[in-house]
Design a protein around this motif. Structure first.
Motif, short mmCIF file in Angstrom:
data_model
loop_
_atom_site.label_atom_id
_atom_site.label_comp_id
_atom_site.label_asym_id
_atom_site.label_seq_id
_atom_site.Cartn_x
_atom_site.Cartn_y
_atom_site.Cartn_z
N CYS A 289 19.42 30.45 2.32
CA CYS A 289 20.27 29.72 3.25
C CYS A 289 20.01 28.23 3.16
O CYS A 289 20.95 27.42 3.04
CB CYS A 289 19.98 30.17 4.70
N GLY A 290 18.70 27.85 3.16
CA GLY A 290 18.35 26.44 3.15
C GLY A 290 18.83 25.74 1.90
O GLY A 290 19.51 24.70 1.94
N ILE A 291 18.52 26.34 0.74
CA ILE A 291 18.88 25.70 -0.53
C ILE A 291 20.39 25.56 -0.65
O ILE A 291 20.92 24.54 -1.09
CB ILE A 291 18.30 26.51 -1.71
N ASN A 292 21.11 26.60 -0.26
CA ASN A 292 22.56 26.56 -0.42
C ASN A 292 23.22 25.59 0.55
O ASN A 292 24.21 24.95 0.21
CB ASN A 292 23.14 27.96 -0.25
N ALA A 293 22.66 25.49 1.77
CA ALA A 293 23.22 24.51 2.70
C ALA A 293 23.03 23.10 2.14
O ALA A 293 23.95 22.27 2.19
CB ALA A 293 22.55 24.64 4.06
N PHE A 294 21.84 22.87 1.57
CA PHE A 294 21.55 21.57 0.97
C PHE A 294 22.49 21.29 -0.19
O PHE A 294 23.06 20.19 -0.32
CB PHE A 294 20.09 21.58 0.51
N GLY A 295 22.66 22.32 -1.06
CA GLY A 295 23.55 22.16 -2.20
C GLY A 295 24.98 21.87 -1.77
O GLY A 295 25.69 21.07 -2.37
N GLY A 296 25.39 22.56 -0.69
CA GLY A 296 26.74 22.33 -0.18
C GLY A 296 26.92 20.90 0.28
O GLY A 296 27.97 20.27 0.05
N LYS A 297 25.88 20.38 0.95
CA LYS A 297 25.96 18.98 1.42
C LYS A 297 26.10 18.04 0.23
O LYS A 297 26.88 17.09 0.25
CB LYS A 297 24.67 18.67 2.21
N ILE A 298 25.33 18.31 -0.85
CA ILE A 298 25.40 17.45 -2.04
C ILE A 298 26.81 17.47 -2.62
O ILE A 298 27.39 16.43 -2.95
CB ILE A 298 24.38 17.91 -3.11
N CYS A 299 27.38 18.69 -2.70
CA CYS A 299 28.73 18.80 -3.25
C CYS A 299 29.73 18.05 -2.40
O CYS A 299 30.64 17.40 -2.90
CB CYS A 299 29.15 20.27 -3.26
N TYR A 300 29.57 18.15 -1.09
CA TYR A 300 30.49 17.49 -0.18
C TYR A 300 30.42 15.98 -0.39
O TYR A 300 31.43 15.28 -0.37
CB TYR A 300 30.10 17.86 1.25
N ASP A 301 29.18 15.48 -0.59
CA ASP A 301 29.02 14.04 -0.77
C ASP A 301 29.46 13.58 -2.14
O ASP A 301 29.73 12.39 -2.35
CB ASP A 301 27.55 13.66 -0.57
N SER A 302 29.54 14.51 -3.11
CA SER A 302 29.85 14.09 -4.47
C SER A 302 31.26 13.54 -4.59
O SER A 302 31.59 12.87 -5.55
CB SER A 302 29.67 15.26 -5.44
N LEU A 303 32.10 13.85 -3.61
CA LEU A 303 33.48 13.35 -3.68
C LEU A 303 33.54 11.86 -3.35
O LEU A 303 34.51 11.19 -3.67
CB LEU A 303 34.35 14.14 -2.68
N ASP A 304 32.51 11.38 -2.68
CA ASP A 304 32.49 9.98 -2.29
C ASP A 304 31.40 9.27 -3.11
O ASP A 304 30.22 9.57 -2.92
CB ASP A 304 32.18 9.89 -0.79
N PRO A 305 31.80 8.39 -4.04
CA PRO A 305 30.81 7.79 -4.96
C PRO A 305 29.68 7.06 -4.22
O PRO A 305 28.54 7.08 -4.66
CB PRO A 305 31.62 6.80 -5.80
N ASN A 306 29.98 6.45 -3.07
CA ASN A 306 28.93 5.73 -2.34
C ASN A 306 27.87 6.69 -1.84
O ASN A 306 26.68 6.44 -1.93
CB ASN A 306 29.54 4.97 -1.16
N LYS A 307 28.33 7.81 -1.28
CA LYS A 307 27.36 8.75 -0.73
C LYS A 307 26.58 9.44 -1.83
O LYS A 307 25.43 9.83 -1.64
CB LYS A 307 28.07 9.81 0.12
N PHE A 308 27.22 9.62 -2.98
CA PHE A 308 26.59 10.41 -4.04
C PHE A 308 25.41 9.69 -4.66
O PHE A 308 24.51 10.32 -5.20
CB PHE A 308 27.63 10.77 -5.11
N VAL A 309 25.43 8.36 -4.57
CA VAL A 309 24.37 7.58 -5.24
C VAL A 309 22.99 7.99 -4.75
O VAL A 309 22.05 8.13 -5.54
CB VAL A 309 24.62 6.07 -4.99
N LYS A 310 22.88 8.22 -3.41
CA LYS A 310 21.53 8.52 -2.89
C LYS A 310 21.03 9.88 -3.37
O LYS A 310 19.83 10.15 -3.37
CB LYS A 310 21.55 8.46 -1.36
N TRP A 311 21.95 10.77 -3.78
CA TRP A 311 21.51 12.09 -4.23
C TRP A 311 21.17 12.11 -5.72
O TRP A 311 20.50 13.01 -6.19
CB TRP A 311 22.60 13.13 -3.99
N LYS A 312 21.67 11.11 -6.46
CA LYS A 312 21.57 11.14 -7.91
C LYS A 312 20.14 11.36 -8.41
O LYS A 312 19.89 12.12 -9.33
CB LYS A 312 22.10 9.83 -8.51
#
Lengths: 358, 344
Positions: free
Chosen positions: B72-95
């Motif tokens: 549950c934890g890993i997938n929720a985190f992964g989902g958040k990353i995917c959600y942020d990947s649509l916005d280039p500004n937000k995605f930078v912090k995950w890179k």
């Protein structure tokens, strides 16, 4: 006007949206009521072998019918309020809505009838079980007679599952021959004595089948020679409590089904409440939207109400309308007098239906 | 030579991110499913722990519960990353952490696969636990006055009725133990004295079974006592009588019950593993497609996505080389110092 409320355009939109959600919730509740009816019917059918008549089936039948009708009705309500904000589509709903209110009122009445019936039919259920169980116990030994060969298994499984013994209590087994003649040695003295001492030539024992045994008893189960204290060590027939199940199967089954029907009570009551609130909201929406459409500025404020005139006046109006409709077909004034009494009775019915919530 | 190269434009990237986000939510629900299956299995084991002598191993349900929570934890985190990947500004912090997160996912998938394997293998220890536990349980059947064991009779009776079984291997197991308590035996009676006298340990053994062994489908009333004595009952043949008492032993019955449960859980965990592998691959595509933008300033430019930058063999040799160099790094320092000391 009865209970009028002012509605701005925004309030009307809010009302329509809220009503749409409420009617979908009511559809879900209708599904739940239908499933409750199906479950109750399945449980009754499972035990149909020990029931003599099927009067009690009217309760789950009505529940299923009401469930389906409520799904349809509330779906129609949701379509009506989807169209209510569109001035071109709403007018065609005018006649439908009148019929809708009548149907919703009938549904609420039926739900109340179901609740009443589930208590009233308890006596009939007990009678039906009494006769069914008596037959089951009588035919317990007939495992070689086609049509009755499963009675033994049915009664055994019933007694084990519901933790009961006999019809009213375990002594019912003393009064029937539950051992088949196929397994009796007619040459042995004991068997001959027992059969001779009985008027009908039956082999009666003071014993019960194994399915009456209570697993919670601290001692291994005593099934035979139950009334004979000296036949078993350290045994007193009068004070032995846990050896066999003390409840009768009629009582056990009645309790089970009553509990099942009572537990549907809160569900049914909440459906009645939801249905009433859908009715009220739809009436308000209807009057508010119609009021708005009659204005020059359709987006202006309008008033919503339950009844255009007071309760008494509405009833008199309906009476007059009904009389007028009947008078069209009347030629003879004497006949009119005779049939006006019949018309009064019809009026009373008609006034009951279009005023659901007032 | 990249593995499974796919070209991406903006629309395709957006669609990919949305699909992977959706799949992550499915995977979160799958994690909840694994958690609840572990919980269910734990409860079922607790219910019958008396019959297993309280010796049963709770390792498997605990592992399932833990893996469910981590999923549950890993997938929720992964989902958040995917959600942020649509916005280039937000995605930078995950890179920066994305690469290590992907490695973590791969390791986790391996663990999930091992869990599924365990579900199928833990049947064997359970078999031994059940055999031991049931044997002891039957011995304590008569001890309804001993605190701590007074419910064994009821538990055994209810179990035999529910699982439709009798005894450990078959009904004859009841012939070998005394299941009638001494409280209910009349030691003044000749029959009782004979039986006890004829037994080495002074136990009251009989060729009878408790009532819970009786089969309701039998056409005749249940014969529980003097089962091996054909003359004691009219028209009775001990060898051909089939429906009188339950034929199966309780060890087999319980084992097939728990075995079936574990097989189902194992199969479901395998399916969850497949789903996890799929979302990991999806995330890798999202990662690679967003890191290879032809024009980094223009979010609408084309890019490429892949699973591995080089082929499987090359990636493997790369990993081995990195690990060796990490190991050699410490060794070179020591060697260098030794060289220095010898030189000087």
């Amino acid at each position: 006007m009865l209970l009028k409320i002012k509605f701005t355009q925004q309030r009307r939109v809010r009302l329509a949206q809220g009503l749409w959600l409420l009617s979908w919730m009511a559809v879900m509740w209708g599904v739940i009521i239908f499933c409750l009816g199906v479950y109750l019917k399945t449980e009754l059918l499972r035990r149909a072998e020990v029931m003599d008549n099927s009067e009690i089936h009217v309760v789950p039948n009505i529940l299923m019918m009401v469930g389906l009708a409520s799904i349809g009705t509330n779906w129609v309500a949701s379509r009506a309020c989807q169209d209510s904000l569109d001035a071109t589509r709403f007018p065609r709903w005018k006649v439908f809505l009148l019929a809708w209110f009548a149907v919703a009122a009938v549904l609420c009445c039926l739900l109340i009838v179901v609740v009443v019936l589930s208590y009233a039919l308890q006596g009939s259920l007990e009678e039906s079980l009494k006769v069914g169980l008596r037959n089951g116990i009588r035919f317990y030994k007939d495992t070689d007679v086609p049509g009755r060969c499963f009675q033994k298994e049915t009664i055994d499984r019933l007694q084990i599952e519901f933790r009961c013994c006999g019809n009213s209590n375990f002594k019912d087994w003393f009064e029937v021959q539950w051992v088949s003649n196929r397994y009796l040695d007619f040459t042995s003295k004991d068997v001959k004595d027992r059969i001779r001492s009985n008027v009908d030539g039956r082999y009666l024992l003071d014993g019960v089948p194994f399915s009456c045994c209570n697993p919670a008893s601290p001692r291994p189960c005593l099934q035979l020679q139950l009334t004979d204290n000296s036949a078993h060590y350290n045994y007193d027939y009068q004070s032995e409590e846990l050896n066999l199940y003390s409840r009768g199967c009629r009582q056990a089954l009645t309790d089970y089904f009553m509990e099942l029907m009572n537990s549907t009570g809160p569900g049914v009551l909440s459906v009645i409440l939801i249905q009433l609130s859908v009715c009220l909201s739809l009436r308000y929406l209807q009057t508010a939207v119609e009021g708005a459409m009659a204005l020059e500025d359709p987006e202006g404020d309008s008033e919503g109400f339950l009844l255009e005139k007071g309760v008494k006046e509405t009833l008199e109006d309906l009476k007059a309308n009904a009389l007028k409709m009947l008078k069209f077909g009347q030629v003879d004034p004497n006949a009119a007098e005779g049939s006006s009494e019949a018309a009064d009775a019809e009026k009373a019915e008609k006034t009951a239906s279009p005023t659901p919530a007032s | 030579m990249v593995l499974m190269l796919v070209k991406f434009d903006l629309k395709k990237r957006v669609k990919l991110a949305q699909t992977v986000w959706f799949m992550y939510w499915f995977a979160v629900m799958a994690g909840v499913l694994v958690f609840s299956m572990g919980l269910f299995f734990k409860i079922e084991l607790r219910k019958r722990s008396e019959l297993m002598d309280n010796n049963e191993s709770h390792f498997l349900p605990n592992l399932l519960i833990l893996m469910g929570l981590i999923t549950c934890g890993i997938n929720a985190f992964g989902g958040k990353i995917c959600y942020d990947s649509l916005d280039p500004n937000k995605f930078v912090k995950w890179k920066s952490i994305l690469k290590s997160f992907l490695v973590l996912c791969v390791v986790f998938n391996g663990l999930l696969f091992l869990t599924a394997l365990m579900c199928f293998l833990m049947r064997i220890p359970l078999q031994f636990t059940l055999a031991e536990g049931l044997k002891n349980g039957m011995r304590y059947y008569k001890d309804t006055d001993t605190p701590g064991r007074c419910y064994m009779k009821r538990t055994l009776d209810l179990m035999q009725m529910e699982f439709r079984c009798c005894g450990n291997d078959n009904y004859r197991d009841w012939f070998e133990i005394q299941w009638v308590s001494n409280r209910y035996l009349d030691f003044g009676a000749k029959e009782v004295k004979d039986r006890i006298g004829s037994n080495v340990d002074g136990q009251y053994l009989m060729d009878g079974v408790p009532f819970s062994c009786c089969n309701p489908s039998s056409p005749r009333p249940c014969i529980q006592n003097q089962m091996t004595n054909n003359t004691a009952h009219y028209s009775y043949d001990h060898y051909t009588e089939e429906l009188n008492v339950w034929k199966h032993g309780c060890r087999d019955a319980m084992l097939s019950y728990y075995g079936g449960m574990m097989n189902t859980i194992g199969a479901l965990v395998l399916l969850v593993t497949v789903l996890e592998v799929a979302v990991t691959i999806g995330l890798q595509y999202v990662n690679s497609s967003l890191s290879t933008l032809a024009n980094p300033e223009d979010p609408e430019s084309e890019s490429e996505g892949w699973i591995l930058e080089k082929t499987v063999k090359e990636t493997f040799t790369d990993i081995m080389a990195t690990m060796k160099s990490m190991g050699k790094g410490t060794k070179v320092e020591e060697g260098g110092e030794a060289v220095v000391t010898t030189v000087s």
